[in-house]
Design a protein around this motif. Structure first.
Motif, PDB file in Angstrom:
ATOM      1  N   PRO A  52       0.835  -1.209   0.000  1.00  0.00           N
ATOM      2  CA  PRO A  52       0.000   0.000   0.000  1.00  0.00           C
ATOM      3  C   PRO A  52       0.870   1.259   0.000  1.00  0.00           C
ATOM      4  CG  PRO A  52       0.056  -0.985   2.186  1.00  0.00           C
ATOM      5  CD  PRO A  52       0.798  -1.933   1.274  1.00  0.00           C
ATOM      6  N   ALA A  53       0.368   2.327  -0.638  1.00  0.00           N
ATOM      7  CA  ALA A  53       1.101   3.597  -0.636  1.00  0.00           C
ATOM      8  C   ALA A  53       1.151   4.174   0.769  1.00  0.00           C
ATOM      9  CB  ALA A  53       0.439   4.583  -1.602  1.00  0.00           C
ATOM     10  N   VAL A  54       0.097   3.918   1.543  1.00  0.00           N
ATOM     11  CA  VAL A  54       0.026   4.401   2.920  1.00  0.00           C
ATOM     12  C   VAL A  54       0.031   3.189   3.849  1.00  0.00           C
ATOM     13  CG1 VAL A  54      -1.363   5.671   4.600  1.00  0.00           C
ATOM     14  CG2 VAL A  54      -1.296   6.421   2.197  1.00  0.00           C
ATOM     15  N   ALA A  55       1.013   3.146   4.759  1.00  0.00           N
ATOM     16  CA  ALA A  55       1.107   2.004   5.666  1.00  0.00           C
ATOM     17  C   ALA A  55      -0.210   1.811   6.402  1.00  0.00           C
ATOM     18  CB  ALA A  55       2.251   2.213   6.655  1.00  0.00           C
ATOM     19  N   GLY A  56      -0.644   0.593   6.532  1.00  0.00           N
ATOM     20  CA  GLY A  56      -1.894   0.307   7.211  1.00  0.00           C
ATOM     21  C   GLY A  56      -3.052   0.084   6.260  1.00  0.00           C
ATOM     22  N   ASN A  57      -2.909   0.600   5.031  1.00  0.00           N
ATOM     23  CA  ASN A  57      -3.938   0.348   4.020  1.00  0.00           C
ATOM     24  C   ASN A  57      -3.802  -1.080   3.482  1.00  0.00           C
ATOM     25  OD1 ASN A  57      -4.866   2.918   4.341  1.00  0.00           O
ATOM     26  ND2 ASN A  57      -4.355   3.620   2.277  1.00  0.00           N
ATOM     27  N   PRO A  58      -4.822  -1.580   2.799  1.00  0.00           N
ATOM     28  CA  PRO A  58      -4.716  -2.928   2.238  1.00  0.00           C
ATOM     29  C   PRO A  58      -3.676  -3.003   1.117  1.00  0.00           C
ATOM     30  CG  PRO A  58      -7.004  -2.161   2.291  1.00  0.00           C
ATOM     31  CD  PRO A  58      -6.140  -0.987   2.592  1.00  0.00           C
ATOM     32  N   ALA A  59      -3.100  -4.184   0.960  1.00  0.00           N
ATOM     33  CA  ALA A  59      -2.226  -4.483  -0.165  1.00  0.00           C
ATOM     34  C   ALA A  59      -2.996  -5.389  -1.127  1.00  0.00           C
ATOM     35  CB  ALA A  59      -0.958  -5.183   0.320  1.00  0.00           C
ATOM     36  N   ALA A  60      -2.463  -5.556  -2.335  1.00  0.00           N
ATOM     37  CA  ALA A  60      -3.140  -6.421  -3.307  1.00  0.00           C
ATOM     38  C   ALA A  60      -2.155  -7.434  -3.870  1.00  0.00           C
ATOM     39  CB  ALA A  60      -3.737  -5.589  -4.441  1.00  0.00           C
ATOM     40  N   ALA A  61      -2.574  -8.692  -3.898  1.00  0.00           N
ATOM     41  CA  ALA A  61      -1.706  -9.763  -4.395  1.00  0.00           C
ATOM     42  C   ALA A  61      -2.214 -10.273  -5.736  1.00  0.00           C
ATOM     43  CB  ALA A  61      -1.651 -10.903  -3.385  1.00  0.00           C
ATOM     44  N   TYR A  62      -1.252 -10.614  -6.602  1.00  0.00           N
ATOM     45  CA  TYR A  62      -1.557 -11.049  -7.968  1.00  0.00           C
ATOM     46  C   TYR A  62      -0.742 -12.293  -8.306  1.00  0.00           C
ATOM     47  CZ  TYR A  62      -2.808  -6.086  -7.933  1.00  0.00           C
ATOM     48  OH  TYR A  62      -3.324  -4.861  -7.605  1.00  0.00           O
ATOM     49  N   PHE A  63      -1.254 -13.099  -9.216  1.00  0.00           N
ATOM     50  CA  PHE A  63      -0.563 -14.324  -9.629  1.00  0.00           C
ATOM     51  C   PHE A  63      -1.288 -14.904 -10.832  1.00  0.00           C
ATOM     52  CE2 PHE A  63      -3.547 -15.009  -6.208  1.00  0.00           C
ATOM     53  CZ  PHE A  63      -4.380 -15.987  -6.696  1.00  0.00           C
ATOM     54  N   THR A  64      -0.680 -15.929 -11.406  1.00  0.00           N
ATOM     55  CA  THR A  64      -1.263 -16.631 -12.553  1.00  0.00           C
ATOM     56  C   THR A  64      -1.540 -18.066 -12.131  1.00  0.00           C
ATOM     57  OG1 THR A  64       0.099 -15.288 -14.027  1.00  0.00           O
ATOM     58  CG2 THR A  64      -0.903 -17.279 -14.968  1.00  0.00           C
ATOM     59  N   ILE A  65      -2.795 -18.475 -12.233  1.00  0.00           N
ATOM     60  CA  ILE A  65      -3.146 -19.844 -11.841  1.00  0.00           C
ATOM     61  C   ILE A  65      -3.581 -20.623 -13.076  1.00  0.00           C
ATOM     62  CG2 ILE A  65      -5.493 -19.097 -11.150  1.00  0.00           C
ATOM     63  CD1 ILE A  65      -5.393 -21.412  -9.070  1.00  0.00           C
ATOM     64  N   THR A  66      -3.033 -21.828 -13.217  1.00  0.00           N
ATOM     65  CA  THR A  66      -3.372 -22.694 -14.345  1.00  0.00           C
ATOM     66  C   THR A  66      -4.024 -23.968 -13.832  1.00  0.00           C
ATOM     67  OG1 THR A  66      -1.551 -21.814 -15.673  1.00  0.00           O
ATOM     68  CG2 THR A  66      -2.446 -23.950 -16.327  1.00  0.00           C
ATOM     69  N   ASN A  67      -5.163 -24.269 -14.396  1.00  0.00           N
ATOM     70  CA  ASN A  67      -5.900 -25.487 -14.037  1.00  0.00           C
ATOM     71  C   ASN A  67      -5.658 -26.524 -15.128  1.00  0.00           C
ATOM     72  OD1 ASN A  67      -7.679 -27.468 -13.299  1.00  0.00           O
ATOM     73  ND2 ASN A  67      -9.522 -26.270 -13.713  1.00  0.00           N
ATOM     74  N   GLY A  68      -4.734 -27.434 -14.875  1.00  0.00           N
ATOM     75  CA  GLY A  68      -4.417 -28.470 -15.859  1.00  0.00           C
ATOM     76  C   GLY A  68      -5.267 -29.719 -15.703  1.00  0.00           C
ATOM     77  N   THR A  69      -6.273 -29.649 -14.859  1.00  0.00           N
ATOM     78  CA  THR A  69      -7.127 -30.816 -14.651  1.00  0.00           C
ATOM     79  C   THR A  69      -8.309 -30.771 -15.616  1.00  0.00           C
ATOM     80  OG1 THR A  69      -8.701 -29.889 -13.040  1.00  0.00           O
ATOM     81  CG2 THR A  69      -6.559 -30.595 -12.198  1.00  0.00           C
ATOM     82  N   ASP A  70      -9.134 -31.804 -15.588  1.00  0.00           N
ATOM     83  CA  ASP A  70     -10.287 -31.854 -16.488  1.00  0.00           C
ATOM     84  C   ASP A  70     -11.571 -31.434 -15.783  1.00  0.00           C
ATOM     85  OD1 ASP A  70     -10.637 -33.965 -14.815  1.00  0.00           O
ATOM     86  OD2 ASP A  70     -10.566 -35.520 -16.365  1.00  0.00           O
ATOM     87  N   ARG A  71     -11.414 -30.758 -14.627  1.00  0.00           N
ATOM     88  CA  ARG A  71     -12.618 -30.297 -13.939  1.00  0.00           C
ATOM     89  C   ARG A  71     -12.451 -28.821 -13.559  1.00  0.00           C
ATOM     90  NH1 ARG A  71     -10.698 -30.506  -8.626  1.00  0.00           N
ATOM     91  NH2 ARG A  71      -8.665 -31.437  -8.790  1.00  0.00           N
ATOM     92  N   THR A  72     -13.559 -28.118 -13.447  1.00  0.00           N
ATOM     93  CA  THR A  72     -13.536 -26.713 -13.055  1.00  0.00           C
ATOM     94  C   THR A  72     -13.140 -26.604 -11.585  1.00  0.00           C
ATOM     95  OG1 THR A  72     -15.304 -26.272 -14.625  1.00  0.00           O
ATOM     96  CG2 THR A  72     -14.937 -24.623 -12.929  1.00  0.00           C
ATOM     97  N   ILE A  73     -12.286 -25.623 -11.272  1.00  0.00           N
ATOM     98  CA  ILE A  73     -11.942 -25.395  -9.867  1.00  0.00           C
ATOM     99  C   ILE A  73     -12.466 -24.023  -9.442  1.00  0.00           C
ATOM    100  CG2 ILE A  73      -9.947 -26.939  -9.828  1.00  0.00           C
ATOM    101  CD1 ILE A  73      -8.164 -24.465 -10.124  1.00  0.00           C
ATOM    102  N   TYR A  74     -12.727 -23.895  -8.165  1.00  0.00           N
ATOM    103  CA  TYR A  74     -13.262 -22.657  -7.610  1.00  0.00           C
ATOM    104  C   TYR A  74     -12.379 -22.223  -6.451  1.00  0.00           C
ATOM    105  CZ  TYR A  74     -17.326 -24.434 -10.114  1.00  0.00           C
ATOM    106  OH  TYR A  74     -18.160 -24.935 -11.076  1.00  0.00           O
ATOM    107  N   VAL A  75     -11.751 -21.053  -6.600  1.00  0.00           N
ATOM    108  CA  VAL A  75     -10.953 -20.501  -5.507  1.00  0.00           C
ATOM    109  C   VAL A  75     -11.917 -19.826  -4.547  1.00  0.00           C
ATOM    110  CG1 VAL A  75      -9.066 -18.967  -4.879  1.00  0.00           C
ATOM    111  CG2 VAL A  75      -9.056 -20.097  -7.132  1.00  0.00           C
ATOM    112  N   ARG A  76     -11.961 -20.327  -3.330  1.00  0.00           N
ATOM    113  CA  ARG A  76     -12.967 -19.827  -2.397  1.00  0.00           C
ATOM    114  C   ARG A  76     -12.407 -18.876  -1.353  1.00  0.00           C
ATOM    115  NH1 ARG A  76     -17.613 -23.255  -2.726  1.00  0.00           N
ATOM    116  NH2 ARG A  76     -18.354 -22.638  -4.769  1.00  0.00           N
ATOM    117  N   ALA A  77     -11.119 -19.025  -1.022  1.00  0.00           N
ATOM    118  CA  ALA A  77     -10.561 -18.191   0.048  1.00  0.00           C
ATOM    119  C   ALA A  77      -9.060 -18.065  -0.136  1.00  0.00           C
ATOM    120  CB  ALA A  77     -10.878 -18.800   1.414  1.00  0.00           C
TER     121      ALA A  77
END
Ligand SMILES: [Cu+2]
Length: 172
Positions: A52-77
């Motif tokens: 965060p630009a201001v300490a104490g504010n929220p930060a944001a995380a990013y990434f690339t997720i690949t589902n190599g399986t044959d079923r749909t996945i759901y990121v819940r938390a």
């Protein structure tokens, strides 16, 4: 064939675990170990966090997720080491303004698909960063999928306003 190559590359570090598996640890199949800290077929790369630009504010995380399986996945938390809480967020346009809201029902990743958590889109909002979480440090983010499977991966912390994807593009 690829997976066998991966196995052999990991043979040295995993030999102790392999021996344990031979001793009857049936609930720790080799496939799970070879896939890292994610369920078989699911990979996460390029984990980073914008401070965060201001300490104490929220930060944001990013990434690339690949589902190599044959079923749909759901990121819940999501949870991140060194923070109080984390929430799955998406950016939406509402009344001609960009706003963020929690992703209802989780983030869907179709079979054989790759999904980007990225600035301006879906991201993990990280609240209550601890003081040790400084730019340049590394933390670990854990995703929980519907059904209870988890996936943990490293995230590198970047100062506010820095986008590591841009510097990569410039170097390339
Ligand atoms: Cu957010």
């Amino acid at each position: 064939m690829n997976s066998k190559q991966v196995f052999s590359a990991l043979t040295v570090s995993l030999s102790a675990l392999a021996l344990a598996a031979c001793d009857g640890e049936a609930d720790a199949p080799v496939e799970e170990i070879a896939a890292g800290d994610c369920p078989p077929g699911i990979t996460v790369e390029n984990g980073w966090l914008a401070m965060p630009a201001v300490a104490g504010n929220p930060a944001a995380a990013y990434f690339t997720i690949t589902n190599g399986t044959d079923r749909t996945i759901y990121v819940r938390a999501a949870n991140m080491v060194g923070s109080e809480s984390a929430t799955l967020h998406m950016t939406v346009e509402y009344d001609f303004e960009m706003q963020m809201q929690e992703v209802a029902g989780g983030v869907t990743v179709e079979p054989e698909a790759t999904f980007e958590f990225e600035p301006g889109g879906t991201h993990v909002m990280v609240m209550g960063l601890s003081e040790e979480m400084e730019a340049g440090a590394e933390s670990e983010l854990t995703l929980t999928f519907a059904g209870g499977d988890k996936c943990s991966f490293p995230v590198t912390l970047y100062p506010a306003g820095t986008d590591p994807r841009e510097s990569e593009a410039e170097e390339g």
